[in-house]
Design a protein around this motif. Sequence first.
Motif, PDB file in Angstrom:
ATOM      1  N   LEU A 183       4.132  -4.783 -16.730  1.00 54.85           N
ATOM      2  CA  LEU A 183       4.909  -4.155 -17.804  1.00 54.85           C
ATOM      3  C   LEU A 183       4.097  -3.058 -18.491  1.00 54.85           C
ATOM      4  O   LEU A 183       4.599  -1.969 -18.791  1.00 54.85           O
ATOM      5  N   LEU A 184       2.828  -3.354 -18.738  1.00 56.53           N
ATOM      6  CA  LEU A 184       1.956  -2.394 -19.411  1.00 56.53           C
ATOM      7  C   LEU A 184       1.733  -1.156 -18.556  1.00 56.53           C
ATOM      8  O   LEU A 184       1.701  -0.031 -19.058  1.00 56.53           O
ATOM      9  N   LEU A 185       1.603  -1.361 -17.234  1.00 58.09           N
ATOM     10  CA  LEU A 185       1.463  -0.223 -16.318  1.00 58.09           C
ATOM     11  C   LEU A 185       2.705   0.662 -16.357  1.00 58.09           C
ATOM     12  O   LEU A 185       2.605   1.900 -16.424  1.00 58.09           O
ATOM     13  N   ALA A 186       3.870   0.043 -16.307  1.00 61.64           N
ATOM     14  CA  ALA A 186       5.121   0.809 -16.344  1.00 61.64           C
ATOM     15  C   ALA A 186       5.233   1.590 -17.651  1.00 61.64           C
ATOM     16  O   ALA A 186       5.665   2.754 -17.668  1.00 61.64           O
ATOM     17  N   ARG A 187       4.826   0.963 -18.758  1.00 60.80           N
ATOM     18  CA  ARG A 187       4.870   1.628 -20.057  1.00 60.80           C
ATOM     19  C   ARG A 187       3.931   2.837 -20.084  1.00 60.80           C
ATOM     20  O   ARG A 187       4.267   3.899 -20.618  1.00 60.80           O
ATOM     21  N   GLY A 218       3.937  -0.472  -7.284  1.00 62.28           N
ATOM     22  CA  GLY A 218       3.168   0.132  -6.189  1.00 62.28           C
ATOM     23  C   GLY A 218       1.683   0.183  -6.497  1.00 62.28           C
ATOM     24  O   GLY A 218       0.845  -0.077  -5.625  1.00 62.28           O
ATOM     25  N   LEU A 219       1.337   0.500  -7.740  1.00 58.12           N
ATOM     26  CA  LEU A 219      -0.072   0.578  -8.123  1.00 58.12           C
ATOM     27  C   LEU A 219      -0.725  -0.801  -8.163  1.00 58.12           C
ATOM     28  O   LEU A 219      -1.906  -0.944  -7.853  1.00 58.12           O
ATOM     29  N   ARG A 220       0.054  -1.798  -8.541  1.00 56.69           N
ATOM     30  CA  ARG A 220      -0.543  -3.144  -8.655  1.00 56.69           C
ATOM     31  C   ARG A 220      -0.522  -3.915  -7.330  1.00 56.69           C
ATOM     32  O   ARG A 220      -1.448  -4.677  -7.048  1.00 56.69           O
ATOM     33  N   ARG A 258      -4.696  -1.685  -7.963  1.00 59.70           N
ATOM     34  CA  ARG A 258      -5.404  -1.873  -6.693  1.00 59.70           C
ATOM     35  C   ARG A 258      -4.913  -0.809  -5.725  1.00 59.70           C
ATOM     36  O   ARG A 258      -3.723  -0.745  -5.422  1.00 59.70           O
ATOM     37  N   ILE A 259      -5.825   0.009  -5.249  1.00 60.91           N
ATOM     38  CA  ILE A 259      -5.430   1.118  -4.376  1.00 60.91           C
ATOM     39  C   ILE A 259      -6.313   1.162  -3.130  1.00 60.91           C
ATOM     40  O   ILE A 259      -7.480   0.777  -3.166  1.00 60.91           O
ATOM     41  N   ASP A 260      -5.720   1.617  -2.030  1.00 66.13           N
ATOM     42  CA  ASP A 260      -6.464   1.843  -0.788  1.00 66.13           C
ATOM     43  C   ASP A 260      -6.943   3.294  -0.762  1.00 66.13           C
ATOM     44  O   ASP A 260      -6.188   4.210  -1.121  1.00 66.13           O
ATOM     45  N   VAL A 261      -8.173   3.484  -0.354  1.00 69.34           N
ATOM     46  CA  VAL A 261      -8.732   4.840  -0.224  1.00 69.34           C
ATOM     47  C   VAL A 261      -9.168   5.005   1.226  1.00 69.34           C
ATOM     48  O   VAL A 261     -10.190   4.465   1.652  1.00 69.34           O
ATOM     49  N   TRP A 262      -8.369   5.753   1.999  1.00 68.42           N
ATOM     50  CA  TRP A 262      -8.649   5.947   3.418  1.00 68.42           C
ATOM     51  C   TRP A 262      -9.454   7.224   3.645  1.00 68.42           C
ATOM     52  O   TRP A 262      -9.425   8.156   2.840  1.00 68.42           O
ATOM     53  N   ARG A 263     -10.122   7.267   4.777  1.00 65.09           N
ATOM     54  CA  ARG A 263     -10.850   8.484   5.160  1.00 65.09           C
ATOM     55  C   ARG A 263      -9.846   9.580   5.512  1.00 65.09           C
ATOM     56  O   ARG A 263      -8.840   9.330   6.171  1.00 65.09           O
ATOM     57  N   SER A 264     -10.154  10.804   5.069  1.00 70.57           N
ATOM     58  CA  SER A 264      -9.287  11.943   5.389  1.00 70.57           C
ATOM     59  C   SER A 264      -9.693  12.536   6.728  1.00 70.57           C
ATOM     60  O   SER A 264     -10.855  12.463   7.136  1.00 70.57           O
TER      61      SER A 264
END
Length: 500
Positions: free
Chosen positions: A466-470, A491-493, A380-386
Amino acid sequence: MAFRSFSVQGATIRGVEAIPVSVEVVISNGLPGFAIVGMADAAIQESRERVKAALRSSGFVMPNEKIVVNLAPGALRKTGSGFDLPIALGILAATGQMDAEVVRHALVVGELSLGGGVRCSAGMLAYQRCAAGLGLELIAGAPDEGFVKIEGLTCKFLERLSHVREPRFIDAPVLSFEGIRPSGDYSEVLGHEMAKRALQVAAAGGHGVIMVGPPGSGKTMLAQRFGGILPGLSEEERLETALIHSVVGEDVAAILAGRRPFRSPHHSATAAGLVGGGSPPHPGEASLAHNGVLFLDEMSEFKASVLQTLRQPLENGGITLTRADGTYSFPARFQLLAATNPCPCGYFGDPTGRCKCSPAAVQMYQNRIGGPLLDRIDIRIDVWRSDSRELLGQEAGKSSSELREGVERARAFREKRACFGGNGSKPGKSVRYLRDACCFSAETEEFFLALAESKELSARALAKTLLLARTIADIEEQKQVSNAHVAEAFGLRFGGGLKW
């Protein structure tokens, strides 16, 4: 005249495969008539008029006797207009108006026009595989876009029904893969380097992603270029993916060239449109995205009941529909990308303070996705306006080829890792198995457990983290998952300022 009969091998589409059907034609004395029996749908019943007109237009004699066509097995529901040609050829062979040997060792499928022209039926690749499996030739109408050559299968194409007299078949073009290029490159997306990194991790490990941000921040641009960093389809994947698209009558050239499908249904899609259904049941967008990407833009605008239908395919990689006439199974092993605004106006969390939505309205809007589905999305990530000045003055960022390098490196490293038995198979969902695959040191395991306890993770969330870290460690070709890999995975999750 005496009793005459002839049987032609046909096939019907059921789900995503062609099932053999014996088209038995019987012509006998009695009141003139033309009956089709054997669980035929309306399109097949209408073939009586098409066959009559096509035979007469082609200069053949339509018998003025009792004609009965039986589609066996009788308990199998048959659908589509592909039975026109086998019925017509069965009548011609039974009445001696053509050489019966032409169709005796062939699977026949095709639709007839009233003027005697032969059209290709949807699902050509499925019919080809059926014919190859039965050890028969295929006689069909010529596909406009070309056909796929299958080793050991002879395909004969009829342009007109009258050509069976000689017989005379035409050559159809072999499907060309030239000129097929991926759409867009990540170098065209200025900024968003953190989002690109997250998408690289997603591509390397097959993780689902949801991007949250205000309108115009670049979420759709990022998603549309995601296919450019995925490895091409393997030979087996090409055939099984093309088969699904062939059944619904879509072009398969790009898929057979190795490009993964990218499906982006509108948020007004129904459950049948998304996961399959209808009468007869047909593949939905989730199955058309098999071995590729399903992108749900404006995810919060989809009906909640429709979104929840994705829970089964996300877990099992397939969709099972149960109907009165049996069970239909559709493959649906896709990578989910989603984009959504954080609130009804779209500007919740924007530093300009433009959002005027009440906390209750924001919460209600975010709850439309539902916790069970959100829990199945890994990143889950935030995408802000540049900033405008930053965009105009910025040089091109990482390109798709650079990101794809990391993806291919991670997948190759995963193949040879001793922790996975060296076969490259995707890890199971056992937390113990994934922990062993991470090869934690005592310090890193303690670090991971401390973070997991602070987040109060469920078993599924624990396994996905765990799978993300791997996966992150695989990109760096590290057998042992370190603290940095664990921190990035959390951080990604769970990172970002927009809480969901």
